[in-house]
Design a protein around this motif. Structure first.
Motif, PDB file in Angstrom:
ATOM      1  N   ALA A 163     172.116  88.411 118.758  1.00 20.73           N
ATOM      2  CA  ALA A 163     172.174  89.642 119.553  1.00 20.73           C
ATOM      3  C   ALA A 163     171.097  89.570 120.626  1.00 20.73           C
ATOM      4  CB  ALA A 163     171.965  90.865 118.663  1.00 20.73           C
ATOM      5  N   PHE A 164     171.430  90.095 121.801  1.00 21.93           N
ATOM      6  CA  PHE A 164     170.455  90.131 122.892  1.00 21.93           C
ATOM      7  C   PHE A 164     170.916  91.130 123.947  1.00 21.93           C
ATOM      8  CE2 PHE A 164     173.520  86.876 123.910  1.00 21.93           C
ATOM      9  CZ  PHE A 164     173.784  87.042 125.261  1.00 21.93           C
ATOM     10  N   ASP A 165     169.955  91.548 124.774  1.00 22.09           N
ATOM     11  CA  ASP A 165     170.251  92.436 125.891  1.00 22.09           C
ATOM     12  C   ASP A 165     170.335  91.619 127.172  1.00 22.09           C
ATOM     13  OD1 ASP A 165     170.173  94.716 124.280  1.00 22.09           O
ATOM     14  OD2 ASP A 165     168.004  94.940 124.556  1.00 22.09           O
ATOM     15  N   VAL A 166     171.200  92.044 128.068  1.00 21.45           N
ATOM     16  CA  VAL A 166     171.281  91.432 129.395  1.00 21.45           C
ATOM     17  C   VAL A 166     170.207  92.114 130.232  1.00 21.45           C
ATOM     18  CG1 VAL A 166     172.744  91.009 131.406  1.00 21.45           C
ATOM     19  CG2 VAL A 166     173.746  90.976 129.101  1.00 21.45           C
ATOM     20  N   GLU A 167     169.160  91.365 130.535  1.00 22.34           N
ATOM     21  CA  GLU A 167     167.985  91.924 131.199  1.00 22.34           C
ATOM     22  C   GLU A 167     167.946  91.551 132.677  1.00 22.34           C
ATOM     23  OE1 GLU A 167     164.702  90.288 129.016  1.00 22.34           O
ATOM     24  OE2 GLU A 167     165.474  91.015 127.102  1.00 22.34           O
ATOM     25  N   ARG A 168     167.476  92.463 133.493  1.00 20.67           N
ATOM     26  CA  ARG A 168     167.358  92.209 134.938  1.00 20.67           C
ATOM     27  C   ARG A 168     166.521  90.962 135.233  1.00 20.67           C
ATOM     28  NH1 ARG A 168     166.349  97.261 138.796  1.00 20.67           N
ATOM     29  NH2 ARG A 168     168.468  98.072 138.782  1.00 20.67           N
ATOM     30  N   GLY A 169     165.391  90.827 134.545  1.00 18.82           N
ATOM     31  CA  GLY A 169     164.524  89.673 134.787  1.00 18.82           C
ATOM     32  C   GLY A 169     165.228  88.363 134.507  1.00 18.82           C
ATOM     33  N   LYS A 170     166.010  88.299 133.434  1.00 13.97           N
ATOM     34  CA  LYS A 170     166.755  87.081 133.110  1.00 13.97           C
ATOM     35  C   LYS A 170     167.851  86.828 134.149  1.00 13.97           C
ATOM     36  CE  LYS A 170     164.922  85.329 129.460  1.00 13.97           C
ATOM     37  NZ  LYS A 170     164.119  84.135 129.641  1.00 13.97           N
ATOM     38  N   ILE A 171     168.498  87.902 134.605  1.00 17.13           N
ATOM     39  CA  ILE A 171     169.515  87.724 135.653  1.00 17.13           C
ATOM     40  C   ILE A 171     168.864  87.108 136.881  1.00 17.13           C
ATOM     41  CG2 ILE A 171     171.055  88.924 137.263  1.00 17.13           C
ATOM     42  CD1 ILE A 171     171.597  90.963 135.003  1.00 17.13           C
ATOM     43  N   TRP A 172     167.704  87.610 137.257  1.00 19.60           N
ATOM     44  CA  TRP A 172     166.997  87.070 138.416  1.00 19.60           C
ATOM     45  C   TRP A 172     166.648  85.598 138.187  1.00 19.60           C
ATOM     46  CZ3 TRP A 172     162.276  84.854 139.431  1.00 19.60           C
ATOM     47  CH2 TRP A 172     161.948  84.741 140.782  1.00 19.60           C
ATOM     48  N   GLU A 173     166.154  85.250 136.988  1.00 17.55           N
ATOM     49  CA  GLU A 173     165.803  83.858 136.684  1.00 17.55           C
ATOM     50  C   GLU A 173     167.019  82.940 136.776  1.00 17.55           C
ATOM     51  OE1 GLU A 173     163.951  83.880 132.829  1.00 17.55           O
ATOM     52  OE2 GLU A 173     162.259  85.086 133.533  1.00 17.55           O
ATOM     53  N   PHE A 174     168.150  83.367 136.211  1.00 18.61           N
ATOM     54  CA  PHE A 174     169.366  82.555 136.286  1.00 18.61           C
ATOM     55  C   PHE A 174     169.837  82.426 137.731  1.00 18.61           C
ATOM     56  CE2 PHE A 174     169.771  82.980 131.723  1.00 18.61           C
ATOM     57  CZ  PHE A 174     170.406  81.800 131.364  1.00 18.61           C
ATOM     58  N   SER A 175     169.742  83.497 138.499  1.00 24.39           N
ATOM     59  CA  SER A 175     170.151  83.459 139.906  1.00 24.39           C
ATOM     60  C   SER A 175     169.332  82.426 140.666  1.00 24.39           C
ATOM     61  CB  SER A 175     169.988  84.832 140.561  1.00 24.39           C
ATOM     62  OG  SER A 175     170.831  85.764 139.951  1.00 24.39           O
ATOM     63  N   ARG A 176     168.050  82.446 140.430  1.00 28.50           N
ATOM     64  CA  ARG A 176     167.169  81.496 141.114  1.00 28.50           C
ATOM     65  C   ARG A 176     167.438  80.059 140.644  1.00 28.50           C
ATOM     66  NH1 ARG A 176     160.681  81.807 142.042  1.00 28.50           N
ATOM     67  NH2 ARG A 176     160.581  79.779 143.029  1.00 28.50           N
ATOM     68  N   ALA A 177     167.572  79.873 139.348  1.00 29.08           N
ATOM     69  CA  ALA A 177     167.772  78.531 138.793  1.00 29.08           C
ATOM     70  C   ALA A 177     169.099  77.911 139.224  1.00 29.08           C
ATOM     71  CB  ALA A 177     167.696  78.581 137.271  1.00 29.08           C
ATOM     72  N   THR A 178     170.112  78.752 139.465  1.00 28.38           N
ATOM     73  CA  THR A 178     171.433  78.229 139.830  1.00 28.38           C
ATOM     74  C   THR A 178     171.727  78.365 141.323  1.00 28.38           C
ATOM     75  OG1 THR A 178     172.479  80.353 139.270  1.00 28.38           O
ATOM     76  CG2 THR A 178     172.394  78.678 137.533  1.00 28.38           C
ATOM     77  N   PHE A 179     170.693  78.719 142.107  1.00 25.14           N
ATOM     78  CA  PHE A 179     170.825  78.850 143.567  1.00 25.14           C
ATOM     79  C   PHE A 179     171.927  79.822 143.965  1.00 25.14           C
ATOM     80  CE2 PHE A 179     169.185  74.599 142.634  1.00 25.14           C
ATOM     81  CZ  PHE A 179     167.950  74.664 143.282  1.00 25.14           C
ATOM     82  N   THR A 180     172.074  80.890 143.179  1.00 21.50           N
ATOM     83  CA  THR A 180     173.070  81.916 143.459  1.00 21.50           C
ATOM     84  C   THR A 180     172.653  82.712 144.697  1.00 21.50           C
ATOM     85  OG1 THR A 180     173.574  82.070 141.120  1.00 21.50           O
ATOM     86  CG2 THR A 180     174.241  83.923 142.491  1.00 21.50           C
ATOM     87  N   THR A 181     173.583  82.876 145.623  1.00 23.01           N
ATOM     88  CA  THR A 181     173.253  83.579 146.865  1.00 23.01           C
ATOM     89  C   THR A 181     173.868  84.965 146.967  1.00 23.01           C
ATOM     90  OG1 THR A 181     175.112  82.526 148.000  1.00 23.01           O
ATOM     91  CG2 THR A 181     172.962  81.408 148.144  1.00 23.01           C
TER      92      THR A 181
END
Length: 150
Positions: A14-32
């Motif tokens: 179980a886990f929460d979808v967190e804003r900080g993690k979304i930002w980290e994944f966006s940066r790591a995957t070069f999401t624009t």
């Protein structure tokens, strides 16, 4: 052991979808796309909050006891490789979602290799549900255990 584990629950997470993690994944995957990094852009696009990137549920791996599931399946970790991973999103994940995932064995077979030897192929499926119990993501992992070297 081949086939007899089908249906076995390997683990739950179980886990929460967190804003900080979304930002980290966006940066790591070069999401624009700004729907992943700008809450106003996400709201303008019709969402309540930031959208998670497509591979976001891999955070579950940080909450799982990987050694325990390998032992439960009877695999030799040093001979295991990931053959493939697929995700099926039933709806977009957003910051604030709380997810629970149950991972089961859906396939377990042995095959002869083209160059001799055998391999075991284990297919796992995790169904993630939201706080209302509604399925939101299905993930399928194929693990390949190479046969023992002579």
């Amino acid at each position: 052991m081949s086939g007899e584990l089908i249906g076995t629950v390997v683990d739950e997470v179980a886990f929460d979808v967190e804003r900080g993690k979304i930002w980290e994944f966006s940066r790591a995957t070069f999401t624009t796309d700004p729907v992943h990094t700008d809450a106003d852009a996400a709201r303008t696009a019709g969402f309540d909050d930031l959208l998670a990137t497509p591979t976001h549920v891999v955070v579950a791996g940080h909450r799982r006891d990987q050694r325990a599931f390998v032992e439960k399946l009877g695999l030799a970790l040093e001979r295991v490789v990931v053959g493939s991973v697929r995700w099926q999103y039933l709806r977009p994940l957003q910051a604030g979602d709380s997810l629970r995932g149950v991972r089961r064995v859906v396939g377990d077979e042995r095959r002869d290799g083209k160059r001799g030897g055998s391999m075991r192929i284990v297919t796992l499926e995790t169904e993630y549900v939201d706080s209302a119990g509604t399925p939101v993501v299905r993930q399928q992992d194929v693990l390949i255990e190479r046969g023992k070297s002579a």
